[in-house]
Write a protein that holds these residues in place. Structure first.
Motif, PDB file in Angstrom:
ATOM      1  N   VAL A   1      61.262  35.646  25.332  1.00  0.00           N
ATOM      2  CA  VAL A   1      60.734  36.383  26.481  1.00  0.00           C
ATOM      3  C   VAL A   1      59.362  35.793  26.792  1.00  0.00           C
ATOM      4  CG1 VAL A   1      60.110  38.645  27.403  1.00  0.00           C
ATOM      5  CG2 VAL A   1      61.925  38.470  25.688  1.00  0.00           C
TER       6      VAL A   1
ATOM      7  N   ILE B   1      65.019  44.254  29.712  1.00  0.00           N
ATOM      8  CA  ILE B   1      64.775  43.258  28.663  1.00  0.00           C
ATOM      9  C   ILE B   1      65.502  43.646  27.380  1.00  0.00           C
ATOM     10  CG2 ILE B   1      63.016  42.223  27.171  1.00  0.00           C
ATOM     11  CD1 ILE B   1      61.062  42.439  29.526  1.00  0.00           C
TER      12      ILE B   1
ATOM     13  N   VAL C   1      64.197  34.980  28.929  1.00  0.00           N
ATOM     14  CA  VAL C   1      63.824  36.056  29.843  1.00  0.00           C
ATOM     15  C   VAL C   1      62.459  35.689  30.411  1.00  0.00           C
ATOM     16  CG1 VAL C   1      63.260  38.494  30.095  1.00  0.00           C
ATOM     17  CG2 VAL C   1      65.092  37.802  28.534  1.00  0.00           C
TER      18      VAL C   1
END
Length: 467
Positions: A273, A145, A157
């Protein structure tokens, strides 16, 4: 090195309630209160709305504004009130500078810095601490990440896994190590009973993220206003590289609330994310109108292996570290748990407390349900079984209840033995103290809920709680 005494502590190590008070006179303090009162009157807000926007209690707000108050408001309170009432950032900073004729101490500077941070982030500190207190085995995922953030600097993500496999823990550890990240955790376990901040509601999710992404944002907007604001923030390049972390999009209520708010391609400098549960052949991506091709990175979390378990045992302390060196013991724990992170956490805690040992590990049930069946059987012999059944049944229906609610509803549950009764079922529950900043904690205000959906599912499938 931190010595345990802050720069403003007195000779006895006590921190004054208002460390900068000794450096401003009564006249300056009176002018500050008058300025806050005038700004409040011009804002058109009510004190109830001010409470909602700042997270401060009515008492704290009253004492900050009242000319008769003998209490000195903290720098954090002053900054929060000024921001909520629409004072521009530059003027807020000048307001705090006027209160400090001398250079601020390290402690005061940290107060000012914290005051400029969005207050809703404070709500998740308890969640972050609980999910990272015993966390290991996801170094590769974390590294991937951070590599994406560093090298790509834009895009989605997606972290996907089965329930209990560590999605929230991974993202909690990510924001713990990167405090500049913006974040929100959509957690059913942390829903408030009654009013207040609900981390699963669309309004509070968008309000929280807009507050972190837009310095001029004022809390308390409705969905009609929040949706276009958030959509714009997701479509425009940010002034500086920004990472937004959004956990458990599948727990949003309703789950398709973000469908029209996220672009297929994020602008340069913006990374989102987010995580969601694996749902067989169906993905929660469809709920937010994204496709696998829109993702810059797609991570699927598997079970934990030997090295992660060894690290967890060493971290757990007490009786657990010596067991980390026993290969046969570690291998048996992996066989019993099948690498399930949720089950492994309980086994590691049992090892740390001395309940799980080399001489009894072979008798430990294989699989989480069998393990919980064994614990439930032991609980059935408790003298307080009747109260336990009522408590768990009520939480299954209500989701979240305060200690005061439970005492009023469960027959035989009195404060004299309340802690003893709750301690016997503490493993299944999350206890959260949700006093607003500046408000005094009172007994009975703590809230109880199942600490994980897997417990809720387990008890629903058992007749034990309905007996």
């Amino acid at each position: 090195m931190f010595t345990g005494v802050r720069p403003d502590d007195d000779e006895h190590g006590r921190t004054p309630s208002c460390p900068w008070r000794k450096r401003v006179g009564e006249a300056e303090l009176a002018r500050l209160r008058a300025q806050l009162r005038n700004t409040f009157a011009e804002s058109g807000l009510t004190k109830k709305q001010l409470c909602a926007r700042t997270g401060l209690s009515r008492t704290t707000i009253h004492e900050a504004l009242s000319p008769r108050s003998r209490r000195c408001p903290s720098l954090t309170t002053v900054a929060a009130l000024a921001k909520a009432m629409g004072v521009p950032r530059d003027q807020r900073r000048q307001m705090l500078d006027d209160l400090q004729p001398e250079p601020p101490t390290t402690f005061e500077a940290s107060c000012r810095e914290a005051a400029e941070e969005p207050r809703t982030r404070d709500f998740f500190q308890d969640l972050i601490e609980k999910h990272t207190s015993l966390f290991a085995g996801r170094q590769d995922e974390s590294a991937r990440i951070m590599e994406f953030v560093r090298d790509r600097a834009s895009g989605y993500v997606f972290v996907e896994a089965l329930s209990g496999y560590g999605k929230t823990s991974l993202l909690a550890d990510l924001v713990r190590q990167n405090p500049d990240f913006r974040y929100h955790f959509i957690s059913q376990a942390y829903r408030r009973s009654g009013g207040g901040f609900d981390p699963t509601s669309p309004e509070d999710v968008l309000d929280c993220l807009c507050e972190q992404l837009d310095p001029s944002h004022l809390r308390g907007g409705n969905l009609k206003n929040l949706e276009p604001q958030f959509r714009g923030l997701m479509a425009r390049p940010p002034k500086k590289p920004t990472v937004v972390v959004l956990d458990a999009v599948d727990e949003l209520n309703p789950p398709d609330q973000l469908r029209t708010l996220l672009p297929r391609q994020l602008p340069p400098g913006l990374v989102l994310v987010f995580s969601g549960r694996s749902q067989g052949d169906r993905s929660c991506l469809s709920d937010i109108a994204l496709h696998p091709a829109d993702l810059g990175l797609h991570l699927r979390l598997d079970g934990l292996g030997e090295s992660a378990l060894v690290e967890l045992l060493r971290m757990a302390g007490d009786a657990a570290p010596p067991l980390a060196e026993d290969g046969d013991f570690v291998g048996e724990m992996l066989r019993i748990s099948a690498g399930d992170p949720f089950y492994l956490r309980f086994l590691v805690e049992d090892a740390a407390s001395g309940l799980l040992r080399r001489d009894n590990i072979e008798r430990t049930p294989t699989g989480l349900d069998a393990y919980l069946d064994q614990q439930l059987k032991q609980l059935s012999h408790s003298a307080r079984r009747t109260e336990h059944v009522q408590i768990l049944s009520l939480l299954l229906e209500a989701g979240t209840l305060t200690g005061r609610d439970l005492q009023a509803t469960v027959k035989g549950l009195e404060w004299v033995h309340f802690d003893v009764i709750m301690r016997e079922i503490h493993r299944f529950l999350l206890v959260h103290h949700r006093a607003a900043p500046g408000a005094e904690r009172r007994g009975g205000d703590e809230e109880y809920s199942f600490c994980h959906d897997r417990f809720r599912q387990y008890f629903r499938a058992r007749d034990w709680v309905s007996q």
